[in-house]
Design an enzyme around this catalytic site. Structure first.
Site, mmCIF file in Angstrom:
data_model
loop_
_atom_site.group_PDB
_atom_site.id
_atom_site.type_symbol
_atom_site.label_atom_id
_atom_site.label_comp_id
_atom_site.label_asym_id
_atom_site.label_seq_id
_atom_site.Cartn_x
_atom_site.Cartn_y
_atom_site.Cartn_z
ATOM 1 N N GLU A 23 -6.290 4.638 8.240
ATOM 2 C CA GLU A 23 -6.172 6.074 7.925
ATOM 3 C C GLU A 23 -7.489 6.621 7.379
ATOM 4 O O GLU A 23 -7.834 7.781 7.599
ATOM 5 C CB GLU A 23 -5.001 6.290 6.950
ATOM 6 C CG GLU A 23 -3.668 6.179 7.681
ATOM 7 C CD GLU A 23 -2.559 5.495 6.900
ATOM 8 O OE1 GLU A 23 -2.610 5.486 5.659
ATOM 9 O OE2 GLU A 23 -1.631 4.960 7.551
ATOM 10 N N GLY A 44 3.335 2.400 10.637
ATOM 11 C CA GLY A 44 4.277 3.503 10.447
ATOM 12 C C GLY A 44 5.101 3.841 11.684
ATOM 13 O O GLY A 44 5.766 4.875 11.724
ATOM 14 N N HIS A 89 -9.223 1.052 5.607
ATOM 15 C CA HIS A 89 -7.875 1.254 6.152
ATOM 16 C C HIS A 89 -7.962 2.207 7.350
ATOM 17 O O HIS A 89 -8.771 3.129 7.351
ATOM 18 C CB HIS A 89 -6.944 1.826 5.076
ATOM 19 C CG HIS A 89 -5.519 1.816 5.522
ATOM 20 N ND1 HIS A 89 -4.996 2.795 6.340
ATOM 21 C CD2 HIS A 89 -4.516 0.917 5.310
ATOM 22 C CE1 HIS A 89 -3.720 2.492 6.599
ATOM 23 N NE2 HIS A 89 -3.410 1.368 5.988
ATOM 24 N N GLU A 145 -4.520 -4.875 10.905
ATOM 25 C CA GLU A 145 -3.463 -3.881 11.035
ATOM 26 C C GLU A 145 -3.666 -3.090 12.316
ATOM 27 O O GLU A 145 -4.468 -2.145 12.351
ATOM 28 C CB GLU A 145 -3.497 -2.906 9.854
ATOM 29 C CG GLU A 145 -3.323 -3.553 8.503
ATOM 30 C CD GLU A 145 -2.868 -2.542 7.448
ATOM 31 O OE1 GLU A 145 -1.766 -2.703 6.944
ATOM 32 O OE2 GLU A 145 -3.608 -1.585 7.161
ATOM 33 N N ASN A 174 0.861 -1.187 0.000
ATOM 34 C CA ASN A 174 0.000 0.000 0.000
ATOM 35 C C ASN A 174 0.898 1.238 0.000
ATOM 36 O O ASN A 174 1.545 1.535 0.996
ATOM 37 C CB ASN A 174 -0.884 -0.036 1.260
ATOM 38 C CG ASN A 174 -1.692 1.234 1.434
ATOM 39 O OD1 ASN A 174 -1.775 2.066 0.534
ATOM 40 N ND2 ASN A 174 -2.289 1.393 2.610
ATOM 41 N N TRP A 175 0.922 1.925 -1.125
ATOM 42 C CA TRP A 175 1.808 3.083 -1.256
ATOM 43 C C TRP A 175 1.259 4.314 -0.544
ATOM 44 O O TRP A 175 1.947 5.324 -0.452
ATOM 45 C CB TRP A 175 2.020 3.416 -2.739
ATOM 46 C CG TRP A 175 2.923 2.454 -3.461
ATOM 47 C CD1 TRP A 175 3.544 1.342 -2.927
ATOM 48 C CD2 TRP A 175 3.332 2.522 -4.834
ATOM 49 N NE1 TRP A 175 4.301 0.726 -3.888
ATOM 50 C CE2 TRP A 175 4.194 1.428 -5.077
ATOM 51 C CE3 TRP A 175 3.053 3.399 -5.880
ATOM 52 C CZ2 TRP A 175 4.780 1.189 -6.316
ATOM 53 C CZ3 TRP A 175 3.630 3.157 -7.127
ATOM 54 C CH2 TRP A 175 4.479 2.076 -7.332
ATOM 55 N N LYS A 176 0.007 4.262 -0.119
ATOM 56 C CA LYS A 176 -0.630 5.432 0.514
ATOM 57 C C LYS A 176 -0.486 6.652 -0.417
ATOM 58 O O LYS A 176 -0.535 6.482 -1.627
ATOM 59 C CB LYS A 176 -0.042 5.662 1.903
ATOM 60 C CG LYS A 176 -0.068 4.370 2.738
ATOM 61 C CD LYS A 176 0.208 4.555 4.177
ATOM 62 C CE LYS A 176 0.139 3.193 4.875
ATOM 63 N NZ LYS A 176 0.256 3.281 6.318
ATOM 64 N N SER A 220 4.215 -1.973 10.085
ATOM 65 C CA SER A 220 5.680 -1.999 10.227
ATOM 66 C C SER A 220 6.323 -3.305 9.773
ATOM 67 O O SER A 220 7.309 -3.755 10.357
ATOM 68 C CB SER A 220 6.092 -1.667 11.667
ATOM 69 O OG SER A 220 5.758 -0.331 11.976
ATOM 70 N N GLY A 275 5.171 1.492 4.304
ATOM 71 C CA GLY A 275 6.444 2.173 4.015
ATOM 72 C C GLY A 275 7.457 1.320 3.271
ATOM 73 O O GLY A 275 8.071 1.791 2.301
HETATM 74 P P1 13P Z 1 3.529 0.518 7.476
HETATM 75 O O1 13P Z 1 4.027 -0.774 6.865
HETATM 76 O O2 13P Z 1 4.189 1.740 6.935
HETATM 77 O O3 13P Z 1 3.524 0.451 8.977
HETATM 78 O O4 13P Z 1 1.981 0.659 7.032
HETATM 79 C C1 13P Z 1 1.131 -0.416 7.155
HETATM 80 C C2 13P Z 1 -0.123 -0.092 6.457
HETATM 81 O O5 13P Z 1 -0.879 0.758 6.857
HETATM 82 C C3 13P Z 1 -0.418 -0.841 5.216
HETATM 83 O O6 13P Z 1 -1.730 -0.625 4.797
#
Ligand code: 13P
Length: 239
Positions: free
Chosen positions: A94, A166, A92, A160, A7-9, A198, A220
């Site tokens: 976020e 993150g 998600h 998650e 997931n590149w966000k 993470s 990330g």
């Molecule tokens: P990180 O791997 O950056 O912690 O993010 C996880 C995430 O939210 C994947 O959707």
């Protein structure tokens, strides 16, 4: 089959996507792992050409639940279907926490994706406060209650924990196993459940060995193509 999803966000231009995909396709040839990338919308439509005839799948990070209309800034399942996405991420953390999407809205999104035959990656996870107060199981139950009957074959669930996203902090392997097994207990269908939060090249092997973990949703670390390739290989080897 195991799954390594990236997931590149809100990262990755079109130029980045082109270079990344070309490198990744040259770097890995997974035998038992399905790999998918979730780029931002601006790069997404080019993925139908970038990944053509390769093992790589792609999906959207979000979607609205109406097919069209006066919803400024939103993207509909019809539009996603047109570019041939393999998945859409729904719920998600976020989206839940920054954009205040609630359980009811997320259920409508799952229904809308299904109306258009788009498989869903449905995300759940507790906050640090919820874990500290022993509410993890209740929170996961609440997040799944409206969708546990409608998530079906083809869909995937991602566990998650919000506090692991993150932060560089991950739950213990026992905690991951417990939460994933609870999520599987709650689901009516036998669906793959991924871990996210993470995940990196240093912990991928350990996570791949946790029973019940069907794969990972990487944030990330999926932005670095070399690191993402290492994570894919870790899951491809530990079948
Ligand atoms: P990180 O791997 O950056 O912690 O993010 C996880 C995430 O939210 C994947 O959707």
């Amino acid at each position: 089959m195991r799954y390594v999803f990236g997931n590149w966000k809100m990262n990755g231009t079109l130029a980045f996507a082109e270079e990344y995909v070309n490198k990744l396709l040259g770097e890995v040839r997974p035998a038992s792992v399905q790999v998918a990338l979730f780029p931002p919308f601006t790069a997404l439509s080019s993925f139908q050409y970038l990944v053509k005839d390769s093992f790589l799948k792609f999906g959207a990070q979000n979607m609205y639940y109406e097919d069209s209309g006066a919803f400024t800034g939103e993207v509909s399942p019809v539009m996603l279907k047109e570019i041939g996405v393999d998945y859409v991420l729904i719920g998600h953390s976020e989206r839940r926490h920054i954009f205040l999407e609630n359980d009811e809205m997320l259920m409508k999104k799952v229904e809308a994706a299904h109306r258009h035959d788009i498989p869903v990656v449905f995300c759940v996870g507790e906050t640090l406060e919820e874990r500290r107060t022993g509410a993890t199981k209740d929170v996961l139950k609440r997040q799944l209650i409206l969708v546990q009957d409608i998530l079906s074959t083809g869909d995937i669930v991602a566990y998650e924990p919000v506090w692991a996203i993150g932060t560089g902090v991950t739950p213990t392997m026992d905690e991951i196993r417990e939460s994933i097994s609870w999520v599987k207990e709650l689901l009516k269908a036998d669906l793959p459940v991924l871990y996210g939060g993470s995940v990196n090249k240093g912990n991928a092997v350990d996570i791949s060995e946790v029973s019940g973990v069907d794969g990972v949703l990487v944030g990330g670390a999926s932005l670095k193509v070399e690191e993402f390739a290492i994570i894919i290989k870790a899951f491809d080897q530990n079948i």
